[in-house]
Design a protein around this motif. Sequence first.
Motif, PDB file in Angstrom:
ATOM      1  N   TYR A 239       0.844  -1.194   0.000  1.00  0.00           N
ATOM      2  CA  TYR A 239       0.000   0.000   0.000  1.00  0.00           C
ATOM      3  C   TYR A 239       0.885   1.252   0.000  1.00  0.00           C
ATOM      4  CZ  TYR A 239      -3.779   3.165   1.295  1.00  0.00           C
ATOM      5  OH  TYR A 239      -4.694   4.185   1.317  1.00  0.00           O
ATOM      6  N   PHE A 240       0.518   2.218  -0.809  1.00  0.00           N
ATOM      7  CA  PHE A 240       1.340   3.426  -0.927  1.00  0.00           C
ATOM      8  C   PHE A 240       0.452   4.660  -1.046  1.00  0.00           C
ATOM      9  CE2 PHE A 240       0.729   1.530  -5.144  1.00  0.00           C
ATOM     10  CZ  PHE A 240       0.127   2.579  -5.831  1.00  0.00           C
ATOM     11  N   GLN A 241       1.079   5.808  -0.900  1.00  0.00           N
ATOM     12  CA  GLN A 241       0.407   7.079  -1.138  1.00  0.00           C
ATOM     13  C   GLN A 241       0.961   7.665  -2.435  1.00  0.00           C
ATOM     14  OE1 GLN A 241      -2.178   8.098   0.691  1.00  0.00           O
ATOM     15  NE2 GLN A 241      -1.868   6.241   1.912  1.00  0.00           N
ATOM     16  N   ILE A 242       0.098   8.313  -3.192  1.00  0.00           N
ATOM     17  CA  ILE A 242       0.555   8.866  -4.466  1.00  0.00           C
ATOM     18  C   ILE A 242       0.985  10.322  -4.287  1.00  0.00           C
ATOM     19  CG2 ILE A 242      -0.843   7.293  -5.838  1.00  0.00           C
ATOM     20  CD1 ILE A 242      -2.893   9.460  -6.230  1.00  0.00           C
ATOM     21  N   SER A 243       1.658  10.843  -5.297  1.00  0.00           N
ATOM     22  CA  SER A 243       2.088  12.241  -5.241  1.00  0.00           C
ATOM     23  C   SER A 243       1.646  12.930  -6.540  1.00  0.00           C
ATOM     24  CB  SER A 243       3.608  12.319  -5.083  1.00  0.00           C
ATOM     25  OG  SER A 243       4.231  11.708  -6.195  1.00  0.00           O
ATOM     26  N   ILE A 244       1.999  14.179  -6.685  1.00  0.00           N
ATOM     27  CA  ILE A 244       1.624  14.920  -7.900  1.00  0.00           C
ATOM     28  C   ILE A 244       2.528  14.436  -9.040  1.00  0.00           C
ATOM     29  CG2 ILE A 244       1.363  17.226  -8.912  1.00  0.00           C
ATOM     30  CD1 ILE A 244      -0.377  16.880  -6.428  1.00  0.00           C
ATOM     31  N   PRO A 245       1.955  14.029 -10.171  1.00  0.00           N
ATOM     32  CA  PRO A 245       2.804  13.521 -11.260  1.00  0.00           C
ATOM     33  C   PRO A 245       3.582  14.629 -11.969  1.00  0.00           C
ATOM     34  CG  PRO A 245       0.495  13.572 -11.950  1.00  0.00           C
ATOM     35  CD  PRO A 245       0.521  13.990 -10.512  1.00  0.00           C
TER      36      PRO A 245
END
Lengths: 288, 120
Positions: A239-245
């Motif tokens: 499980y991960f958190q996303i960031s701004i691409p």
Amino acid sequence: MNVITLTKHASTGNIIQGALQQAQVPDLHCFTVENPKDITNQGGDDCVVLVDWEGDTSLCVAYVKKVVENNKDSNLPVLLLSSKQNSGTTAEGLKAGACGIITKPVEPQALVDGINAACKRITSKQNKTLNVEFINPFIEATRTVFSTMAGMKVERKDLYLQKNSTLFGDISGVMGLSGEASGSVVISMKSKLALQIVAAMLQEEPGTEITADVCDGLGEILNMISGQAKASLAKTKYYFQISIPTVVTGKEHEIKHRQGTPSIVIDFETDKGEKFVIQVSLTPSSSD
Amino acid sequence: MKVLVVDDSTTMRRIICNTLNSALKSPVIIEAGDGEDGFAQYQKNTDVNIILTDWNMPKMNGLAFLEKVREVNKEVPIVMVTTEAEKQNVVTAIKAGANTYVVKPFTPEVLQEKLRPFLS
């Protein structure tokens, strides 16, 4: 790249070396050996063996078997180097464990293509034992996002470990992943496909050049793919958190990944035959 | 009808605007690229009829933006349009005051259906 030619003729080894040098293969090291017992992982990971398929067929088969057996742990790719008149017996070499055939006289580009294809095939075979727990959600998310947002059917093709940091396309979206697992996800494609996708999302005609809007659209595609994959991986160690691409453009650009983190590349093809790749590098933080 | 659309992706804002233009007659659409800009736009346009906001944005994320709007207005319908699909995130947004939740990717039909109760 280490290329070992198994042949009784030193001239054959010289021809192979000359062809690869002509094709400007980087970091090239060529060796010529006469006996299969001399081939035992001497080339390291980035290595291929060419067996000269000439003379006694049973001896050639024995040579292939010996090389494959001695290097079964490293899955060393073995290719047959065969003239057209000997092609009738090469099936026996393939049955013995070779993974491809290079036809003599050797054309430099055909030789390079054959070696690359063999290495990729072996890598794919190795990847069958990779943990697909975190890859399948990305594959499924890619299919869903392309279908829902751009009306495009996409098919997963090959899956393999990334060997270098040069990406497939001339436009790539990159997103850092953090949290319980960390790494990055990249989508890379040719400009033409990026233009088609963004136009389809906006129900417009495709433009002709990469603009800030096209970059934004590709970033949003990556955002949706990562978001959907993230939801599928909730309650797992991935499980991960996303960031701004961010989006990178330019021919043969490179994106470096964190050292020691395997980077898996998934080849996709659209229903119109356009290719693109998704590259995922993800490690549970607890294993750091 | 006056709508505030907050999303850092210009592409996503255009997709949402296309859907709103299809569903509504001559809507007034105000756009913002992050939560901070979104709240500034809201303060200039407190008469908006509905707000659509993304979650992951620079400067101020959609959840913080939602909470700031709810501090001053408990009535205006707020729709989260986001890739954050986990149940816990949906619950968090609803508890913070979101009226409904749309997960990206979505088709225009799905977005219209979700917005329908608030557009009449």
